[in-house]
Design a protein around this motif. Structure first.
Motif, PDB file in Angstrom:
ATOM      1  N   GLY A 149       0.803  -1.212   0.000  1.00  0.00           N
ATOM      2  CA  GLY A 149       0.000   0.000   0.000  1.00  0.00           C
ATOM      3  C   GLY A 149       0.835   1.261   0.000  1.00  0.00           C
ATOM      4  O   GLY A 149       0.514   2.246  -0.676  1.00  0.00           O
ATOM      5  N   ASN A 150       1.957   1.252   0.731  1.00  0.00           N
ATOM      6  CA  ASN A 150       2.816   2.439   0.780  1.00  0.00           C
ATOM      7  C   ASN A 150       3.512   2.692  -0.557  1.00  0.00           C
ATOM      8  O   ASN A 150       3.695   3.849  -0.972  1.00  0.00           O
ATOM      9  CB  ASN A 150       3.863   2.271   1.879  1.00  0.00           C
ATOM     10  N   LEU A 151       3.913   1.630  -1.229  1.00  0.00           N
ATOM     11  CA  LEU A 151       4.592   1.805  -2.518  1.00  0.00           C
ATOM     12  C   LEU A 151       3.654   2.376  -3.580  1.00  0.00           C
ATOM     13  O   LEU A 151       4.106   2.998  -4.536  1.00  0.00           O
ATOM     14  CB  LEU A 151       5.172   0.471  -2.995  1.00  0.00           C
ATOM     15  N   LEU A 152       2.365   2.169  -3.405  1.00  0.00           N
ATOM     16  CA  LEU A 152       1.405   2.714  -4.361  1.00  0.00           C
ATOM     17  C   LEU A 152       1.432   4.243  -4.359  1.00  0.00           C
ATOM     18  O   LEU A 152       1.168   4.872  -5.391  1.00  0.00           O
ATOM     19  CB  LEU A 152      -0.004   2.213  -4.034  1.00  0.00           C
ATOM     20  N   ASN A 153       1.787   4.831  -3.212  1.00  0.00           N
ATOM     21  CA  ASN A 153       1.872   6.294  -3.151  1.00  0.00           C
ATOM     22  C   ASN A 153       2.963   6.825  -4.064  1.00  0.00           C
ATOM     23  O   ASN A 153       2.835   7.917  -4.622  1.00  0.00           O
ATOM     24  CB  ASN A 153       2.143   6.742  -1.710  1.00  0.00           C
ATOM     25  N   GLY A 154       4.051   6.073  -4.184  1.00  0.00           N
ATOM     26  CA  GLY A 154       5.125   6.526  -5.065  1.00  0.00           C
ATOM     27  C   GLY A 154       4.728   6.496  -6.521  1.00  0.00           C
ATOM     28  O   GLY A 154       5.174   7.333  -7.312  1.00  0.00           O
ATOM     29  N   VAL A 155       3.874   5.535  -6.902  1.00  0.00           N
ATOM     30  CA  VAL A 155       3.390   5.480  -8.282  1.00  0.00           C
ATOM     31  C   VAL A 155       2.472   6.648  -8.571  1.00  0.00           C
ATOM     32  O   VAL A 155       2.511   7.256  -9.635  1.00  0.00           O
ATOM     33  CB  VAL A 155       2.672   4.134  -8.531  1.00  0.00           C
ATOM     34  N   ARG A 156       1.642   6.998  -7.590  1.00  0.00           N
ATOM     35  CA  ARG A 156       0.698   8.094  -7.778  1.00  0.00           C
ATOM     36  C   ARG A 156       1.355   9.458  -7.660  1.00  0.00           C
ATOM     37  O   ARG A 156       0.880  10.432  -8.214  1.00  0.00           O
ATOM     38  CB  ARG A 156      -0.412   7.997  -6.728  1.00  0.00           C
ATOM     39  N   GLY A 157       2.446   9.534  -6.874  1.00  0.00           N
ATOM     40  CA  GLY A 157       3.049  10.835  -6.602  1.00  0.00           C
ATOM     41  C   GLY A 157       3.564  11.517  -7.849  1.00  0.00           C
ATOM     42  O   GLY A 157       4.064  10.893  -8.779  1.00  0.00           O
ATOM     43  N   GLY A 158       3.451  12.831  -7.822  1.00  0.00           N
ATOM     44  CA  GLY A 158       3.878  13.600  -8.976  1.00  0.00           C
ATOM     45  C   GLY A 158       5.237  14.229  -8.801  1.00  0.00           C
ATOM     46  O   GLY A 158       5.626  15.101  -9.578  1.00  0.00           O
ATOM     47  N   ALA A 159       5.965  13.841  -7.760  1.00  0.00           N
ATOM     48  CA  ALA A 159       7.267  14.425  -7.504  1.00  0.00           C
ATOM     49  C   ALA A 159       8.269  13.996  -8.571  1.00  0.00           C
ATOM     50  O   ALA A 159       8.200  12.898  -9.111  1.00  0.00           O
ATOM     51  CB  ALA A 159       7.777  14.019  -6.127  1.00  0.00           C
ATOM     52  N   SER A 160       9.205  14.888  -8.851  1.00  0.00           N
ATOM     53  CA  SER A 160      10.219  14.625  -9.860  1.00  0.00           C
ATOM     54  C   SER A 160      11.579  14.478  -9.177  1.00  0.00           C
ATOM     55  O   SER A 160      12.017  15.374  -8.462  1.00  0.00           O
ATOM     56  CB  SER A 160      10.262  15.771 -10.880  1.00  0.00           C
ATOM     57  N   VAL A 161      12.209  13.337  -9.383  1.00  0.00           N
ATOM     58  CA  VAL A 161      13.536  13.079  -8.838  1.00  0.00           C
ATOM     59  C   VAL A 161      14.491  12.872 -10.001  1.00  0.00           C
ATOM     60  O   VAL A 161      14.198  12.089 -10.907  1.00  0.00           O
ATOM     61  CB  VAL A 161      13.533  11.833  -7.929  1.00  0.00           C
ATOM     62  N   PRO A 162      15.625  13.574 -10.024  1.00  0.00           N
ATOM     63  CA  PRO A 162      16.584  13.392 -11.117  1.00  0.00           C
ATOM     64  C   PRO A 162      16.969  11.925 -11.278  1.00  0.00           C
ATOM     65  O   PRO A 162      17.259  11.246 -10.280  1.00  0.00           O
ATOM     66  CB  PRO A 162      17.782  14.245 -10.680  1.00  0.00           C
ATOM     67  N   PRO A 163      16.974  11.421 -12.496  1.00  0.00           N
ATOM     68  CA  PRO A 163      17.344  10.005 -12.709  1.00  0.00           C
ATOM     69  C   PRO A 163      18.727   9.663 -12.183  1.00  0.00           C
ATOM     70  O   PRO A 163      18.968   8.525 -11.772  1.00  0.00           O
ATOM     71  CB  PRO A 163      17.268   9.851 -14.231  1.00  0.00           C
ATOM     72  N   SER A 164      19.643  10.644 -12.204  1.00  0.00           N
ATOM     73  CA  SER A 164      20.997  10.365 -11.723  1.00  0.00           C
ATOM     74  C   SER A 164      21.003  10.010 -10.239  1.00  0.00           C
ATOM     75  O   SER A 164      21.792   9.164  -9.794  1.00  0.00           O
ATOM     76  CB  SER A 164      21.894  11.579 -11.962  1.00  0.00           C
ATOM     77  N   ILE A 165      20.110  10.625  -9.451  1.00  0.00           N
ATOM     78  CA  ILE A 165      20.034  10.313  -8.023  1.00  0.00           C
ATOM     79  C   ILE A 165      19.501   8.903  -7.818  1.00  0.00           C
ATOM     80  O   ILE A 165      20.042   8.124  -7.023  1.00  0.00           O
ATOM     81  CB  ILE A 165      19.146  11.348  -7.299  1.00  0.00           C
ATOM     82  N   ILE A 166      18.428   8.568  -8.538  1.00  0.00           N
ATOM     83  CA  ILE A 166      17.858   7.220  -8.422  1.00  0.00           C
ATOM     84  C   ILE A 166      18.894   6.176  -8.830  1.00  0.00           C
ATOM     85  O   ILE A 166      19.072   5.154  -8.151  1.00  0.00           O
ATOM     86  CB  ILE A 166      16.590   7.100  -9.279  1.00  0.00           C
ATOM     87  N   LEU A 167      19.586   6.426  -9.951  1.00  0.00           N
ATOM     88  CA  LEU A 167      20.604   5.492 -10.422  1.00  0.00           C
ATOM     89  C   LEU A 167      21.737   5.367  -9.409  1.00  0.00           C
ATOM     90  O   LEU A 167      22.248   4.267  -9.163  1.00  0.00           O
ATOM     91  CB  LEU A 167      21.148   5.951 -11.771  1.00  0.00           C
ATOM     92  N   GLY A 168      22.135   6.489  -8.817  1.00  0.00           N
ATOM     93  CA  GLY A 168      23.213   6.449  -7.836  1.00  0.00           C
ATOM     94  C   GLY A 168      22.865   5.613  -6.623  1.00  0.00           C
ATOM     95  O   GLY A 168      23.683   4.806  -6.144  1.00  0.00           O
ATOM     96  N   VAL A 169      21.655   5.772  -6.099  1.00  0.00           N
ATOM     97  CA  VAL A 169      21.228   4.982  -4.938  1.00  0.00           C
ATOM     98  C   VAL A 169      21.134   3.502  -5.313  1.00  0.00           C
ATOM     99  O   VAL A 169      21.496   2.624  -4.522  1.00  0.00           O
ATOM    100  CB  VAL A 169      19.883   5.505  -4.402  1.00  0.00           C
ATOM    101  N   ILE A 170      20.641   3.205  -6.524  1.00  0.00           N
ATOM    102  CA  ILE A 170      20.543   1.808  -6.975  1.00  0.00           C
ATOM    103  C   ILE A 170      21.931   1.171  -7.040  1.00  0.00           C
ATOM    104  O   ILE A 170      22.126   0.027  -6.596  1.00  0.00           O
ATOM    105  CB  ILE A 170      19.847   1.745  -8.345  1.00  0.00           C
ATOM    106  N   VAL A 171      22.894   1.892  -7.587  1.00  0.00           N
ATOM    107  CA  VAL A 171      24.252   1.355  -7.695  1.00  0.00           C
ATOM    108  C   VAL A 171      24.837   1.090  -6.313  1.00  0.00           C
ATOM    109  O   VAL A 171      25.485   0.045  -6.077  1.00  0.00           O
ATOM    110  CB  VAL A 171      25.137   2.332  -8.487  1.00  0.00           C
ATOM    111  N   VAL A 172      24.612   2.007  -5.387  1.00  0.00           N
ATOM    112  CA  VAL A 172      25.146   1.826  -4.032  1.00  0.00           C
ATOM    113  C   VAL A 172      24.525   0.617  -3.355  1.00  0.00           C
ATOM    114  O   VAL A 172      25.220  -0.246  -2.817  1.00  0.00           O
ATOM    115  CB  VAL A 172      24.918   3.101  -3.192  1.00  0.00           C
TER     116      VAL A 172
END
Length: 415
Positions: free
Chosen positions: A306-329
């Motif tokens: 249920g909590n992850l569904l909020n991220g799908v609905r959310g309209g916030a914009s996060v730079p792809p480089s940040i997401i990629l960086g956290v994934i790599v770490v």
């Protein structure tokens, strides 16, 4: 056992988690409308105060004694190492991506704090039941696996609410609006400059201790050489500063208290023989705790969906480089580093020769971020939507990462 067979074995518990998570997302959707925000809040309270403490205390009481605890000393050290290297990698991500100020605490938290409780409570029991599991008899594996997982969850909670909580608190200064009736939203500014106006930190729902922690040691109305602060007053000021820095209410969460209770029961032969065992006179307490604790795993997984569904609905914009960086770490650097550290500790004789224990130590490096990071961001009113977006990507890839690394870890332990 071949690597392919181990990979198939590792897939089953992850698929179980994905299916139940999907059910949670469906129940939280507008179509079903069963697991809404308020419903998740109340269910999470039951899990936090009832289900998890029951599960943690009873499995620790059944398997952990003072003698066995001395063999598990490396687990808190292992989690501390994950935090240290995660913070270092997170700082590198911030420098490379030039992340906005309000996301720095979020990035550091996601890179350092892993989901060392819920994921293990879901994956380990399912993994023990698999036919190709290298961890021995299913019942013994599940009992000890849940015990190690409970200890991991409790230690992780202590580190989360002491390190990550105060990192977010230090990197973000939350101030309330100056009487602006149009908006009740908090204003976020970065603390760290030598100058600036005083602001009230909204750290949690508990009371602040800023007034006591900033009292001068010497009164301005008396000469320094004529005024001596009593020892009791110094102690009061010292502990007020500590309480202002560390939220003790979060530190001693119900799961942490349950760990203490579990160690007391398991480490005291008289109490253990009275409660634990088929012939124990008070075995009804053990059976009741196991019955209540059994609701923790499915409830936590439904809430996660249920909590992850909020991220799908959310309209916030996060730079792809940040997401990629956290994934790599989280899914490349930390697991590779953890493999070397744990294997090195085994060669030095610092870790007991228990494949299941070593597997949990290794898997601690390859899990997604802790779900309570979202709670911490909500407490400070900063980066909530961005946190949901990052979590969607991290937990979507967790199905692949956890499966691959689990198979690899089991392969290294079986060779």
């Amino acid at each position: 056992m071949g690597l392919l067979e181990l990979f198939i074995t590792a897939c089953v518990p992850v698929f179980n988690m994905l299916l139940v998570t999907g059910v949670g997302s469906f129940l939280a959707s507008d179509f079903a409308g069963i697991l809404g925000k308020e419903a998740r809040k109340h269910l999470n309270s039951i899990v936090f105060y009832v289900f998890n403490p029951s599960l943690v205390s009873i499995y620790l009481a059944k398997t952990i004694t003072m003698e066995s605890f001395t063999k598990l000393w490396f687990m808190p050290v292992n989690i501390l190492l994950i935090f240290i290297f995660g913070l270092i990698f997170g700082w590198i991500v911030i420098q490379v991506t030039r992340a906005p100020a309000k996301l720095r605490g979020l990035i550091l938290g996601c890179c350092s704090a892993g989901n060392w409780g819920n994921i293990f409570l879901i994956v380990i029991p399912a993994l023990c039941k698999e036919k190709g599991s290298p961890f021995g008899a299913p019942d013994v594996c599940q009992t000890y696996g849940l015990s190690y997982s409970s200890l991991s969850m409790a230690i992780g909670a202590v580190f989360l609410w002491t390190i990550v909580y105060n990192i977010v608190r230090a990197t973000s200064k939350v101030t309330e609006g100056d009487g602006d009736a149009q908006s009740n939203q908090t204003k976020v500014s970065i603390s760290g400059s030598a100058t600036g106006t005083f602001s009230e930190e909204n750290c949690s729902n508990s009371n602040d201790h800023t007034n006591e922690s900033t009292l001068p040691l010497i009164s301005k109305n008396m000469p320094p050489n004529k005024y001596k602060i009593p020892l009791s007053e110094r102690a009061r000021i010292f502990f007020s500063r500590i309480s202002g820095t560390v939220d003790l209410k979060k530190l001693f969460a119900p799961s942490t208290i349950a760990v203490i209770v579990g160690f007391i029961i398991g480490g005291t032969p008289l109490i253990r023989n009275t409660i634990i065992g088929e012939n124990a006179p008070l075995r009804v307490l053990q059976e009741s705790a196991e019955l209540i604790g059994g609701g923790a795993i499915p409830s936590v997984t439904l809430i996660m969906g249920g909590n992850l569904l909020n991220g799908v609905r959310g309209g916030a914009s996060v730079p792809p480089s940040i997401i990629l960086g956290v994934i790599v770490v989280r899914y490349i650097l930390l697991p590779l580093l953890g493999t070397g550290l744990v294997k090195g500790a085994v060669r030095l004789g610092l870790i007991q020769p228990d494949p299941l224990y070593q597997f949990i130590l290794l898997l601690q490096y390859a899990v997604p971020p802790a779900m309570n990071i979202g709670t911490i961001m909500q407490l400070f009113g900063v980066g909530e939507s961005e946190c949901s977006v990052i979590f969607v990507w991290l937990y979507a890839l967790a199905s692949v990462a956890v499966t691959v690394w689990s198979a690899f870890f089991m392969w290294t332990l079986s060779t």
